[in-house]
Scaffold this active site. Structure first.
Site, mmCIF file in Angstrom:
data_model
loop_
_atom_site.group_PDB
_atom_site.id
_atom_site.type_symbol
_atom_site.label_atom_id
_atom_site.label_comp_id
_atom_site.label_asym_id
_atom_site.label_seq_id
_atom_site.Cartn_x
_atom_site.Cartn_y
_atom_site.Cartn_z
ATOM 1 N N ASP A 1 -9.316 7.208 -8.810
ATOM 2 C CA ASP A 1 -9.190 7.531 -7.389
ATOM 3 C C ASP A 1 -9.269 9.042 -7.175
ATOM 4 O OD1 ASP A 1 -6.513 8.701 -7.483
ATOM 5 O OD2 ASP A 1 -5.740 6.671 -7.700
ATOM 6 N N ARG A 2 -9.435 9.424 -5.937
ATOM 7 C CA ARG A 2 -9.684 10.828 -5.586
ATOM 8 C C ARG A 2 -8.579 11.758 -6.085
ATOM 9 N NH1 ARG A 2 -8.354 14.291 -1.550
ATOM 10 N NH2 ARG A 2 -9.944 15.772 -0.831
#
Length: 234
Positions: free
Chosen positions: A101-102
């Site tokens: 994820d970011r």
């Protein structure tokens, strides 16, 4: 070779994604709409996608240290920065095997070998991934046991293969966690269930491939030994 395998080797995604292109009627062989399961001879047949001729690309396998703030997607109009943009411009079109994820960082495997990517991403292979996790507060022995025994959250069963190496540091703790499930945001969700906020999440390894001394934003090609180990896992 089967048409979907050729499409995957041309960098169009996993074999399943390529099958969907065929079913949608977007692929033609020698001017005729292709059928699922067709066999082709790349050196002799003219194969097109949406009218554009296709050819196989050199197969590329790389390890990338994805920094925090980068999105694991080839196209995302909402993303400020794409991890794929950190790779050399002269590489063929590649995609990531799995995602981070970011707000997470660490090891990301990239390739244009759609067949291998699909095998490695399939849940049945249960390929272990090791993460370094930083949280607020202390992780107790009882919480470690609960993570390893598993918990049901939102109707999904989540379990860690192993939790070890807890290092308290003031108001935070760092430890390592091994997963082979790969549920979406699994580590963050499990620790939130225990009341802990994840303040850092770094992937250290995927199966036999280690992040090693790669620095954020840097990449390297996988060597022959690593590729052989990955192929055996898939």
């Amino acid at each position: 070779m089967r048409l979907q395998r050729f499409l995957a080797s041309a960098g169009l995604g996993s074999r399943r994604a390529c099958e969907q292109l065929i079913v949608a009627g977007r692929v033609r062989v020698n001017g005729r709409v292709a059928a699922l399961g067709s066999r082709v001879q790349p050196a002799a047949d003219r194969i097109t996608l949406n009218g554009r001729p296709l050819s196989t690309q050199r197969l590329t396998y790389g390890a990338l240290y994805k920094p925090v703030g980068y999105t694991c997607s080839n196209r995302d109009r909402h993303a400020e920065k794409l991890a794929i943009e950190l790779l050399p411009k002269d590489w063929p079109r590649v995609f990531s095997i799995g995602r981070l994820d970011r707000d997470s960082e660490g090891l990301l495997l990239v390739t244009n070998d759609g067949e291998l990517a699909q095998k490695l991403a399939h849940p049945r292979h249960k390929i272990p991934k090791t993460y370094e996790v930083g949280i607020r507060g202390s992780l107790t022995a009882a919480e470690m046991e609960r993570l390893q025994k598993g918990m049901t959250i939102g109707g999904e069963r989540m379990v860690a293969d192993r939790v070890f190496g807890v290092r308290p540091a003031g108001e935070t703790s760092t430890f390592q966690m091994v997963l082979s499930q790969g549920k979406k945001r699994q580590i963050r969700v499990m620790l939130a269930e225990l009341g802990h906020e994840v303040i850092r999440l770094k992937r250290l390894s995927i199966g036999p491939i280690n992040l090693g001394d790669l620095k954020p934003g840097k990449w390297r090609l996988l060597n022959d030994q690593e590729l052989a180990k990955l192929s055996r896992m898939g």
